[in-house]
Design a protein around this motif. Structure first.
Motif, PDB file in Angstrom:
ATOM      1  N   CYS A  84     -12.165   4.879 142.058  1.00 43.13           N
ATOM      2  CA  CYS A  84     -12.913   3.855 142.791  1.00 43.13           C
ATOM      3  C   CYS A  84     -12.253   3.510 144.126  1.00 43.13           C
ATOM      4  CB  CYS A  84     -13.053   2.598 141.948  1.00 43.13           C
ATOM      5  SG  CYS A  84     -11.490   1.811 141.542  1.00 43.13           S
ATOM      6  N   ASP A  85     -10.957   3.761 144.255  1.00 41.07           N
ATOM      7  CA  ASP A  85     -10.235   3.460 145.495  1.00 41.07           C
ATOM      8  C   ASP A  85     -10.345   4.581 146.534  1.00 41.07           C
ATOM      9  OD1 ASP A  85      -9.342   0.993 144.531  1.00 41.07           O
ATOM     10  OD2 ASP A  85      -7.621   1.914 143.534  1.00 41.07           O
ATOM     11  N   THR A  86     -11.002   5.660 146.165  1.00 39.91           N
ATOM     12  CA  THR A  86     -11.166   6.806 147.063  1.00 39.91           C
ATOM     13  C   THR A  86     -12.440   6.625 147.891  1.00 39.91           C
ATOM     14  OG1 THR A  86     -10.086   8.231 145.449  1.00 39.91           O
ATOM     15  CG2 THR A  86     -11.391   9.320 147.137  1.00 39.91           C
ATOM     16  N   PRO A  87     -12.419   6.956 149.178  1.00 42.39           N
ATOM     17  CA  PRO A  87     -13.654   6.892 149.964  1.00 42.39           C
ATOM     18  C   PRO A  87     -14.774   7.675 149.294  1.00 42.39           C
ATOM     19  CG  PRO A  87     -11.778   7.234 151.401  1.00 42.39           C
ATOM     20  CD  PRO A  87     -11.263   7.351 149.991  1.00 42.39           C
ATOM     21  N   GLU A  88     -15.987   7.167 149.400  1.00 41.27           N
ATOM     22  CA  GLU A  88     -17.109   7.697 148.623  1.00 41.27           C
ATOM     23  C   GLU A  88     -17.337   9.189 148.827  1.00 41.27           C
ATOM     24  OE1 GLU A  88     -21.813   6.710 147.686  1.00 41.27           O
ATOM     25  OE2 GLU A  88     -20.534   5.247 148.688  1.00 41.27           O
ATOM     26  N   LYS A  89     -17.334   9.650 150.049  1.00 39.43           N
ATOM     27  CA  LYS A  89     -17.607  11.062 150.305  1.00 39.43           C
ATOM     28  C   LYS A  89     -16.584  11.948 149.598  1.00 39.43           C
ATOM     29  CE  LYS A  89     -18.306  14.414 154.046  1.00 39.43           C
ATOM     30  NZ  LYS A  89     -18.327  14.605 155.526  1.00 39.43           N
ATOM     31  N   GLU A  90     -15.318  11.560 149.674  1.00 45.91           N
ATOM     32  CA  GLU A  90     -14.256  12.346 149.048  1.00 45.91           C
ATOM     33  C   GLU A  90     -14.337  12.285 147.527  1.00 45.91           C
ATOM     34  OE1 GLU A  90      -9.362  12.705 149.244  1.00 45.91           O
ATOM     35  OE2 GLU A  90     -10.421  11.181 150.411  1.00 45.91           O
ATOM     36  N   GLN A 132     -23.773  -6.226 131.716  1.00 49.91           N
ATOM     37  CA  GLN A 132     -22.940  -5.176 132.289  1.00 49.91           C
ATOM     38  C   GLN A 132     -23.431  -3.782 131.926  1.00 49.91           C
ATOM     39  OE1 GLN A 132     -20.038  -5.030 134.510  1.00 49.91           O
ATOM     40  NE2 GLN A 132     -21.397  -6.715 135.005  1.00 49.91           N
ATOM     41  N   VAL A 133     -23.830  -3.590 130.695  1.00 55.65           N
ATOM     42  CA  VAL A 133     -24.334  -2.274 130.296  1.00 55.65           C
ATOM     43  C   VAL A 133     -25.637  -1.960 131.039  1.00 55.65           C
ATOM     44  CG1 VAL A 133     -25.252  -0.912 128.380  1.00 55.65           C
ATOM     45  CG2 VAL A 133     -23.153  -2.240 128.075  1.00 55.65           C
ATOM     46  N   ASP A 134     -26.521  -2.953 131.167  1.00 56.33           N
ATOM     47  CA  ASP A 134     -27.755  -2.741 131.929  1.00 56.33           C
ATOM     48  C   ASP A 134     -27.433  -2.378 133.372  1.00 56.33           C
ATOM     49  OD1 ASP A 134     -29.307  -3.266 129.739  1.00 56.33           O
ATOM     50  OD2 ASP A 134     -29.768  -5.338 130.296  1.00 56.33           O
ATOM     51  N   TRP A 135     -26.477  -3.080 133.960  1.00 61.78           N
ATOM     52  CA  TRP A 135     -26.092  -2.805 135.345  1.00 61.78           C
ATOM     53  C   TRP A 135     -25.506  -1.399 135.485  1.00 61.78           C
ATOM     54  CZ3 TRP A 135     -21.249  -1.662 137.351  1.00 61.78           C
ATOM     55  CH2 TRP A 135     -21.167  -1.633 138.749  1.00 61.78           C
ATOM     56  N   GLN A 136     -24.667  -1.007 134.549  1.00 60.98           N
ATOM     57  CA  GLN A 136     -24.048   0.322 134.611  1.00 60.98           C
ATOM     58  C   GLN A 136     -25.105   1.421 134.510  1.00 60.98           C
ATOM     59  OE1 GLN A 136     -20.476   0.784 132.104  1.00 60.98           O
ATOM     60  NE2 GLN A 136     -20.210  -1.443 132.209  1.00 60.98           N
ATOM     61  N   LEU A 137     -26.076   1.245 133.626  1.00 64.48           N
ATOM     62  CA  LEU A 137     -27.143   2.237 133.496  1.00 64.48           C
ATOM     63  C   LEU A 137     -27.923   2.374 134.800  1.00 64.48           C
ATOM     64  CD1 LEU A 137     -28.438   1.404 129.918  1.00 64.48           C
ATOM     65  CD2 LEU A 137     -27.453   3.566 130.646  1.00 64.48           C
ATOM     66  N   LYS A 138     -28.212   1.245 135.449  1.00 63.17           N
ATOM     67  CA  LYS A 138     -28.938   1.295 136.723  1.00 63.17           C
ATOM     68  C   LYS A 138     -28.106   1.989 137.798  1.00 63.17           C
ATOM     69  CE  LYS A 138     -31.660  -2.851 135.791  1.00 63.17           C
ATOM     70  NZ  LYS A 138     -31.844  -4.297 136.097  1.00 63.17           N
ATOM     71  N   GLU A 139     -26.811   1.663 137.853  1.00 69.45           N
ATOM     72  CA  GLU A 139     -25.942   2.283 138.841  1.00 69.45           C
ATOM     73  C   GLU A 139     -25.814   3.786 138.606  1.00 69.45           C
ATOM     74  OE1 GLU A 139     -23.859   0.733 141.604  1.00 69.45           O
ATOM     75  OE2 GLU A 139     -25.765  -0.328 141.318  1.00 69.45           O
ATOM     76  N   ALA A 185     -14.146  -5.513 140.268  1.00 72.41           N
ATOM     77  CA  ALA A 185     -12.967  -4.892 139.653  1.00 72.41           C
ATOM     78  C   ALA A 185     -13.108  -4.961 138.140  1.00 72.41           C
ATOM     79  CB  ALA A 185     -11.698  -5.598 140.104  1.00 72.41           C
ATOM     80  N   TYR A 186     -12.328  -4.141 137.453  1.00 74.10           N
ATOM     81  CA  TYR A 186     -12.405  -4.096 135.989  1.00 74.10           C
ATOM     82  C   TYR A 186     -12.013  -5.434 135.364  1.00 74.10           C
ATOM     83  CZ  TYR A 186     -10.947  -3.268 131.178  1.00 74.10           C
ATOM     84  OH  TYR A 186     -10.785  -3.378 129.819  1.00 74.10           O
ATOM     85  N   GLY A 187     -12.768  -5.823 134.363  1.00 78.18           N
ATOM     86  CA  GLY A 187     -12.430  -6.951 133.510  1.00 78.18           C
ATOM     87  C   GLY A 187     -12.810  -6.623 132.076  1.00 78.18           C
ATOM     88  N   TRP A 188     -12.357  -7.442 131.151  1.00 73.01           N
ATOM     89  CA  TRP A 188     -12.600  -7.195 129.718  1.00 73.01           C
ATOM     90  C   TRP A 188     -13.289  -8.406 129.128  1.00 73.01           C
ATOM     91  CZ3 TRP A 188     -10.238  -9.394 125.180  1.00 73.01           C
ATOM     92  CH2 TRP A 188     -10.413  -8.657 124.003  1.00 73.01           C
ATOM     93  N   THR A 189     -14.305  -8.173 128.320  1.00 71.25           N
ATOM     94  CA  THR A 189     -15.054  -9.287 127.750  1.00 71.25           C
ATOM     95  C   THR A 189     -15.514  -8.970 126.335  1.00 71.25           C
ATOM     96  OG1 THR A 189     -16.949 -10.770 128.067  1.00 71.25           O
ATOM     97  CG2 THR A 189     -17.265  -8.466 128.673  1.00 71.25           C
ATOM     98  N   LEU A 190     -15.644 -10.040 125.533  1.00 69.27           N
ATOM     99  CA  LEU A 190     -16.245  -9.936 124.201  1.00 69.27           C
ATOM    100  C   LEU A 190     -17.495 -10.818 124.112  1.00 69.27           C
ATOM    101  CD1 LEU A 190     -13.077  -9.990 121.889  1.00 69.27           C
ATOM    102  CD2 LEU A 190     -14.519  -8.041 122.456  1.00 69.27           C
ATOM    103  N   ASP A 191     -17.934 -11.350 125.256  1.00 69.61           N
ATOM    104  CA  ASP A 191     -19.124 -12.198 125.295  1.00 69.61           C
ATOM    105  C   ASP A 191     -20.379 -11.324 125.295  1.00 69.61           C
ATOM    106  OD1 ASP A 191     -20.516 -14.867 125.900  1.00 69.61           O
ATOM    107  OD2 ASP A 191     -21.193 -13.575 127.558  1.00 69.61           O
ATOM    108  N   THR A 240     -13.405   2.484 134.236  1.00 64.06           N
ATOM    109  CA  THR A 240     -12.801   2.673 135.545  1.00 64.06           C
ATOM    110  C   THR A 240     -12.248   1.363 136.080  1.00 64.06           C
ATOM    111  OG1 THR A 240     -13.295   3.385 137.817  1.00 64.06           O
ATOM    112  CG2 THR A 240     -15.071   2.332 136.600  1.00 64.06           C
ATOM    113  N   ALA A 241     -11.471   1.441 137.132  1.00 63.47           N
ATOM    114  CA  ALA A 241     -10.846   0.238 137.682  1.00 63.47           C
ATOM    115  C   ALA A 241     -11.760  -0.529 138.612  1.00 63.47           C
ATOM    116  CB  ALA A 241      -9.557   0.612 138.415  1.00 63.47           C
ATOM    117  N   GLY A 242     -12.850   0.073 139.060  1.00 66.80           N
ATOM    118  CA  GLY A 242     -13.711  -0.618 140.006  1.00 66.80           C
ATOM    119  C   GLY A 242     -15.163  -0.204 139.919  1.00 66.80           C
TER     120      GLY A 242
END
Length: 364
Positions: free
Chosen positions: A24-30, A97-104, A84-90, A50-52
């Motif tokens: 995630c810290d790498t420029p997008e094209k690379e 978050q899962v819905d967002w990840q699928l869309k992304e 950035a990465y976070g951890w949740t049990l909520d 991932t971290a980001g």
């Protein structure tokens, strides 16, 4: 690329995949170029803890057109609301978050939906009590999640959750530092960790290996707990030799990191040899065969490492291990007792005596 077939799911998985902790810290094209290159070389398995947040967009750009050729591990409990990465049990947060990840990711299904990063028994209880597990299982029933996975650093937690029979894939940190009591995630003794790998193999639970380089510590003699740097090739071989392992997921930042991991396939046998670790093995690992094959070649033609592995798996309850053993062209009964393996074993295993034990167990 070489592939292994998942014993439960039938998926054909490349033995070297992609960890995305730092990309995630790498420029997008690379970053996208690195992922595309990996796919072109046969890489087909990707972890998305991932971290980001940017990593999901990178993956979509690289893999949307070939989505059916790539397996995604998506983690139910990883939270990217801040970027950035976070951890949740909520539960509500996990759902968003899962819905967002699928869309992304521009996909409508998840290959391996993971119970994410549970390192304590209390976390597992909360995961169930909060309804996260039920929701994950509901998505599996609907087909949105195809298989259930678990990520943890704690062997005892893994054993507890494996007891439910729900888990088809385990993400676990395997490297010689952790296995030999060195590093932040060196949880459990050497034998306890090996018992977990054998159980996974016996029950058909695949292992996807995280942190094979111990976050890069093993690759630098200044940070390696062994006082000597290992290579990516040695670290990958070490992990692949463990029972149950299907794929190793080194973290990559760019195409150079992908090339370093894929150099494994062109490496000669001597470059894969990690027997130097024998001098550093802790007491509870001494005398335990780790299937490194440093004792090869056997003068009598035995595959000593494979014979040991089938024996250990059979004792762990793998119903197919005896059949695999029976199909070997040379078995333990063919050992001549010459002692060649005993003198070469870096882990102090009395291999010639063990061949007698194995022959008695299998009756041949």
């Amino acid at each position: 690329m070489e592939y292994r077939i998942h014993p439960k799911t039938g998926d054909r998985i490349g033995i070297v995949g992609i960890g995305t902790s730092a990309i995630c810290d790498t420029p997008e094209k690379e970053a996208v170029a690195a992922l595309v290159y990996a796919h072109e070389q046969g890489v087909n398995y990707m972890d998305l803890a991932t971290a980001g947040a940017k990593t999901f967009r990178y993956a979509a750009r690289a893999f949307s057109a070939v989505r059916g050729e790539v397996f995604y591990q998506v983690h139910f409990g990883a939270n990217y609301e801040t970027g950035a990465y976070g951890w949740t049990l909520d539960l509500d947060t996990v759902k968003r978050q899962v819905d967002w990840q699928l869309k992304e990711l521009k996909t409508d299904y998840i290959d391996y939906g993971f119970i994410h990063c549970l390192d304590e028994e209390k976390d597992w209880r909360r995961y169930q009590d909060n309804g996260v597990l039920d929701w994950l299982l509901k998505l599996k029933k609907s087909g949105a999640v195809r298989h259930i996975g678990l990520s943890t650093h704690t062997p005892q937690v893994a054993e507890t959750i494996l007891d439910t029979g729900l888990v088809e894939q385990l993400m676990f940190s395997i490297n010689p530092g952790y296995d030999y009591h060195e590093g932040d995630y060196a949880i459990g003794g050497a034998r306890e960790r090996m018992d977990l790998y054998r159980r996974c193999a016996a029950e058909g639970v695949g292992i996807a290996v995280m942190k094979p380089y111990s976050a890069g510590q093993l690759l630098d003699e200044k940070t390696s707990p062994f006082g000597k740097a290992l290579t990516p090739v040695q670290c990958i071989q070490y992990a692949l030799d463990k029972p149950g392992v299907l794929t190793v997921l080194p973290g990559v930042r760019d195409t150079a990191d992908v090339r370093a991991a894929l150099a494994y396939f062109d490496a000669p046998e001597e470059a894969r040899d990690y027997s130097l670790l024998g001098a550093c093995a802790p007491r509870d690992a001494a005398g335990v065969c780790v299937y490194c094959r440093h004792c090869h070649p056997c003068p009598a033609g035995l595959d000593v490492g494979l014979i040991n592995k089938y024996y250990d798996l059979a004792r762990a309850g793998d119903a197919m291990a005896a059949d695999h053993y029976a199909k070997l062209s040379r078995r333990a009964v063919d050992c001549t007792g010459c002692g060649h393996c005993d003198s070469r074993c870096p882990f102090g295993v009395a291999q010639s005596a063990r061949m007698g034990e194995i022959a008695a167990y299998f009756g041949r």
